[in-house]
Design a protein around this motif. Structure first.
Motif, PDB file in Angstrom:
ATOM      1  N   LEU A  88       0.795  -1.231   0.000  1.00 13.38           N
ATOM      2  CA  LEU A  88       0.000   0.000   0.000  1.00 13.38           C
ATOM      3  C   LEU A  88       0.828   1.282   0.000  1.00 13.38           C
ATOM      4  N   ALA A  89       2.026   1.225   0.574  1.00 11.51           N
ATOM      5  CA  ALA A  89       2.865   2.428   0.596  1.00 11.51           C
ATOM      6  C   ALA A  89       3.229   2.871  -0.821  1.00 11.51           C
ATOM      7  N   TRP A  96      -4.909   1.702  -3.416  1.00  7.30           N
ATOM      8  CA  TRP A  96      -4.406   1.877  -2.038  1.00  7.30           C
ATOM      9  C   TRP A  96      -5.526   1.735  -1.001  1.00  7.30           C
ATOM     10  N   ARG A 100      -5.726  -0.171   2.790  1.00  6.07           N
ATOM     11  CA  ARG A 100      -5.785   0.640   4.010  1.00  6.07           C
ATOM     12  C   ARG A 100      -7.060   0.290   4.790  1.00  6.07           C
ATOM     13  N   ALA A 243       8.170  -2.463   7.126  1.00  6.82           N
ATOM     14  CA  ALA A 243       7.858  -1.158   7.722  1.00  6.82           C
ATOM     15  C   ALA A 243       7.968  -1.186   9.237  1.00  6.82           C
ATOM     16  N   THR A 247      12.320   0.946  11.341  1.00  5.40           N
ATOM     17  CA  THR A 247      12.038   2.305  11.795  1.00  5.40           C
ATOM     18  C   THR A 247      12.043   2.421  13.324  1.00  5.40           C
ATOM     19  N   ARG A 295       8.458  10.668  -4.311  1.00  8.53           N
ATOM     20  CA  ARG A 295       7.224  10.653  -5.095  1.00  8.53           C
ATOM     21  C   ARG A 295       7.609  10.791  -6.565  1.00  8.53           C
ATOM     22  N   SER A 345       7.299  12.805  11.206  1.00  8.58           N
ATOM     23  CA  SER A 345       8.081  11.561  11.227  1.00  8.58           C
ATOM     24  C   SER A 345       7.274  10.355  10.782  1.00  8.58           C
ATOM     25  N   PHE A 346       5.955  10.427  10.878  1.00  5.68           N
ATOM     26  CA  PHE A 346       5.118   9.340  10.367  1.00  5.68           C
ATOM     27  C   PHE A 346       4.555   9.698   8.990  1.00  5.68           C
ATOM     28  N   GLY A 347       5.139  10.687   8.330  1.00  8.21           N
ATOM     29  CA  GLY A 347       4.667  11.089   7.017  1.00  8.21           C
ATOM     30  C   GLY A 347       3.522  12.077   7.137  1.00  8.21           C
ATOM     31  N   HIS A 351      -0.956   8.571   3.111  1.00  5.68           N
ATOM     32  CA  HIS A 351      -0.043   7.451   3.401  1.00  5.68           C
ATOM     33  C   HIS A 351       0.548   7.534   4.809  1.00  5.68           C
ATOM     34  N   CYS A 353       1.695   6.989   8.387  1.00  4.91           N
ATOM     35  CA  CYS A 353       2.043   5.650   8.884  1.00  4.91           C
ATOM     36  C   CYS A 353       0.876   4.873   9.500  1.00  4.91           C
ATOM     37  N   GLY A 355       1.296   2.140  11.179  1.00  4.37           N
ATOM     38  CA  GLY A 355       1.736   1.518  12.429  1.00  4.37           C
ATOM     39  C   GLY A 355       2.137   2.507  13.505  1.00  4.37           C
TER      40      GLY A 355
HETATM   41  C1  HEM Z   1       9.107   4.821  14.677  1.00  6.56           C
HETATM   42  C2  HEM Z   1       8.556   3.956  13.854  1.00  6.56           C
HETATM   43  C3  HEM Z   1       8.002   4.283  12.485  1.00  6.56           C
HETATM   44  C4  HEM Z   1       8.251   5.365  11.670  1.00  6.56           C
HETATM   45  C5  HEM Z   1       9.162   6.549  11.945  1.00  6.56           C
HETATM   46  C6  HEM Z   1       7.455   5.176  10.467  1.00  6.56           C
HETATM   47  C7  HEM Z   1       7.433   6.077   9.410  1.00  6.56           C
HETATM   48  C8  HEM Z   1       6.564   6.006   8.342  1.00  6.56           C
HETATM   49  C9  HEM Z   1       6.447   6.992   7.299  1.00  6.56           C
HETATM   50  C10 HEM Z   1       7.274   8.281   7.190  1.00  6.56           C
HETATM   51  C11 HEM Z   1       5.482   6.588   6.447  1.00  6.56           C
HETATM   52  C12 HEM Z   1       4.970   7.342   5.211  1.00  6.56           C
HETATM   53  C13 HEM Z   1       5.702   6.901   3.962  1.00  6.56           C
HETATM   54  C14 HEM Z   1       5.312   7.719   2.753  1.00  6.56           C
HETATM   55  O1  HEM Z   1       4.364   8.524   2.783  1.00  6.56           O
HETATM   56  O2  HEM Z   1       5.992   7.581   1.718  1.00  6.56           O
HETATM   57  C15 HEM Z   1       5.007   5.301   6.921  1.00  6.56           C
HETATM   58  C16 HEM Z   1       4.040   4.540   6.298  1.00  6.56           C
HETATM   59  C17 HEM Z   1       3.723   3.253   6.697  1.00  6.56           C
HETATM   60  N1  HEM Z   1       4.107   2.620   7.862  1.00  6.56           N
HETATM   61 FE1  HEM Z   1       5.338   3.361   9.273  1.00  6.56          FE
HETATM   62  N2  HEM Z   1       6.772   4.012  10.571  1.00  6.56           N
HETATM   63  C18 HEM Z   1       7.056   3.429  11.788  1.00  6.56           C
HETATM   64  C19 HEM Z   1       6.565   2.242  12.287  1.00  6.56           C
HETATM   65  C20 HEM Z   1       5.695   1.410  11.631  1.00  6.56           C
HETATM   66  C21 HEM Z   1       5.204   0.159  12.129  1.00  6.56           C
HETATM   67  C22 HEM Z   1       5.539  -0.423  13.507  1.00  6.56           C
HETATM   68  C23 HEM Z   1       4.403  -0.378  11.144  1.00  6.56           C
HETATM   69  C24 HEM Z   1       3.618  -1.659  11.136  1.00  6.56           C
HETATM   70  C25 HEM Z   1       3.803  -2.687  11.880  1.00  6.56           C
HETATM   71  C26 HEM Z   1       4.390   0.564  10.043  1.00  6.56           C
HETATM   72  C27 HEM Z   1       3.696   0.403   8.862  1.00  6.56           C
HETATM   73  C28 HEM Z   1       3.568   1.361   7.867  1.00  6.56           C
HETATM   74  C29 HEM Z   1       2.797   1.154   6.651  1.00  6.56           C
HETATM   75  C30 HEM Z   1       2.040  -0.110   6.244  1.00  6.56           C
HETATM   76  C31 HEM Z   1       2.891   2.351   5.922  1.00  6.56           C
HETATM   77  C32 HEM Z   1       2.235   2.673   4.570  1.00  6.56           C
HETATM   78  C33 HEM Z   1       0.881   3.316   4.849  1.00  6.56           C
HETATM   79  C34 HEM Z   1       0.148   3.734   3.591  1.00  6.56           C
HETATM   80  O3  HEM Z   1       0.758   3.821   2.528  1.00  6.56           O
HETATM   81  O4  HEM Z   1      -1.065   3.972   3.696  1.00  6.56           O
HETATM   82  N3  HEM Z   1       5.184   1.631  10.372  1.00  6.56           N
HETATM   83  N4  HEM Z   1       5.668   4.980   8.085  1.00  6.56           N
END
Ligand code: HEM
Length: 411
Positions: A88-89, A96, A100, A243, A247, A295, A345-347, A351, A353, A355
């Motif tokens: 999905l990312a 997508w 989601r 993912a 991270t 992107r 930091s989670f975007g 998209h 994050c 998680g």
């Molecule tokens: C400190 C920990 C984490 C950070 C800093 C982080 C960071 C990010 C970022 C920046 C994105 C956006 C990416 C983009 O827009 O190109 C993202 C998306 C995502 N993350 Fe995390 N992440 C973390 C932990 C996790 C965990 C623990 C999981 C799952 C077990 C996870 C699953 C995902 C998924 C599936 C996406 C894609 C979501 C989408 O496209 O709708 N992440 N994450």
């Protein structure tokens, strides 16, 4: 006209001071265009990154733009030579949305709260393995195993060989991207092993269905478009592994480094553990684990005052947004109880994050347990090693430490 620069986020020069490199762009032209990795434009200001991340029809996350199959798109820059799509990312709506919708319920705060006792138990057991010795490597023995074991357990994969999952995922963010080297070959072998484990587990469950974990939910998703075939189940499960592991490890390594380097912040957390929520957000902002994401321009578009044509590549520097003075007063100061703290930091955008709640839960439990059971830990800072390539991820490879030995928890 966009300013041209020899910017390369994967270079040693960038790794020497990524904060300074992004600050120069952010406070200067705001965007720069480079020829590195086939050519791309860096967006460094908070508002510009937010605008581009929100305009997902213009700035696509897709692995391949429709009609341009084989073109190197996706969210990493450059795209790894041998990697496949990150589910999905690396999808745009409407595709997508299906994933989601399927995964969201498993990662809500309430759903994630139910993992807490297991995260606590995994943390206790991990610390038990070295607590009586008075020494450990905080990365290799603590913050690498915990996110790996938690992620595998949430998915429903065998956790006994967590290290064979964790090592390739950690190595891949900093190993030189040269398919001719043995390090690269070793990495590909590591990934093949991971892929095989996931595929075998899917096959076992097709023969003998299981219930109660994330893989079961993905395999039996009640989706209007029907169930996912094995290739899509694999892709989705692998995305969670990729993912979820690297991270969280990176963020925890930076947080532990910080509390060693700044004892006054450690003391504040020891005196008032309720500060952990705010501290977690400030660790995320200040030590942005995922430094930047890419992107591909899907149709003529604008961002940061620049015009882009279809096919151009753009780098959204989350870590630069997190130091933008227009959003964060004194952005280069670590303020343990900073509020508000709308970091990226989670975007940002659709998209954002999936998680994030699980990651926060892990971070808070691990930090609380370290402060409770080894409050006087001391890092051998000369031996602590940052990743040599900080283009994608900011974190430590190793971090030897000593502390007053304690007792096992008895789990
Ligand atoms: C400190 C920990 C984490 C950070 C800093 C982080 C960071 C990010 C970022 C920046 C994105 C956006 C990416 C983009 O827009 O190109 C993202 C998306 C995502 N993350 Fe995390 N992440 C973390 C932990 C996790 C965990 C623990 C999981 C799952 C077990 C996870 C699953 C995902 C998924 C599936 C996406 C894609 C979501 C989408 O496209 O709708 N992440 N994450």
């Amino acid at each position: 006209m966009t300013e041209e620069q020899a910017f390369d986020h994967h270079s040693a020069e960038h790794a020497a001071d990524p904060v300074c490199a992004y600050r120069a762009i952010r406070q200067g032209p705001g965007t720069v265009r480079t020829d590195a990795h086939g050519g791309f434009t860096v967006l460094a200001r908070y508002d510009d990154i937010a605008a581009a991340a929100s305009a997902h029809a213009d700035f696509s996350s897709a692995f391949e733009l429709p009609g341009d199959e084989g073109y190197g798109g996706g969210i990493t820059l450059p795209r790894n030579p041998d990697s496949g799509r990150t589910s999905l990312a690396e999808m745009d709506p409407p595709e997508w949305r299906r994933y989601r919708r399927m995964l969201n319920p498993i990662f809500t705060p309430a759903a994630v709260a139910r993992f807490s006792p297991r995260i606590q138990a995994i943390t206790d057991e991990t610390i038990d393995r070295f607590i009586t010795k008075g020494s450990c490597d905080l990365v290799l023995d603590l913050v690498s195993p915990i996110p790996a074991i938690v992620t595998l357990e949430v998915l429903g994969l065998d956790t006994s060989e967590w290290e064979r999952f964790a090592v390739p995922l950690h190595t891949s963010v900093h190993v030189p991207r040269d398919p001719r080297t043995s390090a690269w070959q070793e990495l590909q072998d590591g990934f093949q092993w991971i892929f095989q484990q996931i595929r075998e587990e899917i096959a076992r469950r097709r023969a003998e269905p299981k219930d109660g974990d994330l893989l079961a939910a993905i395999m039996s998703a009640d989706d209007p478009e029907g169930p996912l075939d094995d290739a899509l189940v694999f892709e989705t499960a692998y995305t969670i592994v990729a993912a979820g592991v690297e991270t969280t490890t990176s963020l925890l390594s930076s947080a532990l480094w910080h509390l060693d380097r700044y004892p006054e912040d450690r003391q504040r957390l020891l005196d008032d553990p309720s500060l952990i929520d705010a501290a977690c957000e400030e660790f995320l902002r200040y030590y942005t684990p995922e430094q930047a994401g890419a992107r591909t321009v899907a149709q003529r578009a604008e961002a940061g005052g620049e015009s882009f044509e279809r096919g151009e590549r753009v780098l959204l520097a989350w870590s630069s947004a997190n130091r933008d003075e227009s959003q964060f007063p004194a952005p280069d100061r670590f303020v343990l109880d900073r509020k508000p703290n709308r970091h990226m930091s989670f975007g940002y955008g659709i998209h954002r994050c999936l998680g994030s709640h699980l990651a926060r839960q892990e971070i808070k439990i691990v930090l609380a347990e370290v402060l409770r059971r080894m409050p006087d830990y001391s890092i051998d800072r000369d031996a602590a090693q940052l990743y040599p390539d900080l283009g994608l991820m900011y974190g430590y490879q190793q971090m030897p430490a000593t502390f007053t030995p304690g007792r096992r928890s008895g789990r």
